[in-house]
Design a protein around this motif. Structure first.
Motif, PDB file in Angstrom:
ATOM      1  N   ALA A  20       0.804  -1.223   0.000  1.00  0.00           N
ATOM      2  CA  ALA A  20       0.000   0.000   0.000  1.00  0.00           C
ATOM      3  C   ALA A  20       0.838   1.275   0.000  1.00  0.00           C
ATOM      4  O   ALA A  20       0.381   2.306  -0.493  1.00  0.00           O
ATOM      5  CB  ALA A  20      -0.933   0.004   1.210  1.00  0.00           C
ATOM      6  N   THR A  21       2.060   1.209   0.519  1.00  0.00           N
ATOM      7  CA  THR A  21       2.785   2.461   0.747  1.00  0.00           C
ATOM      8  C   THR A  21       4.146   2.574   0.074  1.00  0.00           C
ATOM      9  O   THR A  21       4.665   3.673  -0.046  1.00  0.00           O
ATOM     10  CB  THR A  21       2.984   2.703   2.259  1.00  0.00           C
ATOM     11  N   TRP A  22       4.764   1.464  -0.334  1.00  0.00           N
ATOM     12  CA  TRP A  22       6.097   1.534  -0.918  1.00  0.00           C
ATOM     13  C   TRP A  22       6.010   1.614  -2.436  1.00  0.00           C
ATOM     14  O   TRP A  22       5.078   1.122  -3.051  1.00  0.00           O
ATOM     15  CB  TRP A  22       6.924   0.318  -0.544  1.00  0.00           C
ATOM     16  N   SER A  23       7.030   2.190  -3.046  1.00  0.00           N
ATOM     17  CA  SER A  23       7.105   2.228  -4.507  1.00  0.00           C
ATOM     18  C   SER A  23       7.742   0.926  -5.004  1.00  0.00           C
ATOM     19  O   SER A  23       7.932  -0.009  -4.241  1.00  0.00           O
ATOM     20  CB  SER A  23       7.929   3.435  -4.959  1.00  0.00           C
ATOM     21  N   GLY A  24       8.130   0.881  -6.257  1.00  0.00           N
ATOM     22  CA  GLY A  24       8.706  -0.316  -6.866  1.00  0.00           C
ATOM     23  C   GLY A  24      10.081  -0.695  -6.347  1.00  0.00           C
ATOM     24  O   GLY A  24      10.506  -1.835  -6.472  1.00  0.00           O
ATOM     25  N   ILE A  25      10.786   0.281  -5.786  1.00  0.00           N
ATOM     26  CA  ILE A  25      12.082  -0.017  -5.187  1.00  0.00           C
ATOM     27  C   ILE A  25      12.132   0.616  -3.799  1.00  0.00           C
ATOM     28  O   ILE A  25      11.435   1.583  -3.514  1.00  0.00           O
ATOM     29  CB  ILE A  25      13.277   0.480  -6.044  1.00  0.00           C
TER      30      ILE A  25
END
Length: 91
Positions: A20-25
């Motif tokens: 829900a909160t982190w991007s792809g890296i």
């Protein structure tokens, strides 16, 4: 019954919260914390090319592929990236 938001707040490194909160890296520090490791314990295997999640080297920075981190969190199986080595000294 607790709401989904309160559950996510109490488990900052749960797979649901990460999705829900982190991007792809993610930073190596965040990835290490998701596994209960300190920042330095996370960077040591990155330097040796033995980090058990996929790592991208972007300039001087190392980043962990979030999808790889999630697979390891959910399965418990390491996902090695043997091609990564941050060592500049030839062996």
């Amino acid at each position: 019954m607790p709401s989904q938001n309160s559950e996510l707040q109490h488990e900052p490194f749960s797979p649901e919260r990460i999705r829900a909160t982190w991007s792809g890296i993610a930073s190596v520090e965040d990835a290490a914390q998701a596994f209960g490791m300190s920042r330095s314990k996370g960077y040591d295997p990155v330097r040796r090319g033995e980090f058990f999640r996929r790592v991208l080297l972007i300039g001087p920075a190392a980043r962990v592929v979030t999808a790889s981190l999630l697979r390891v969190l959910e399965s418990g199986e390491p996902e090695y990236n043997g091609a990564v080595s941050t060592s500049t000294n030839p062996s």
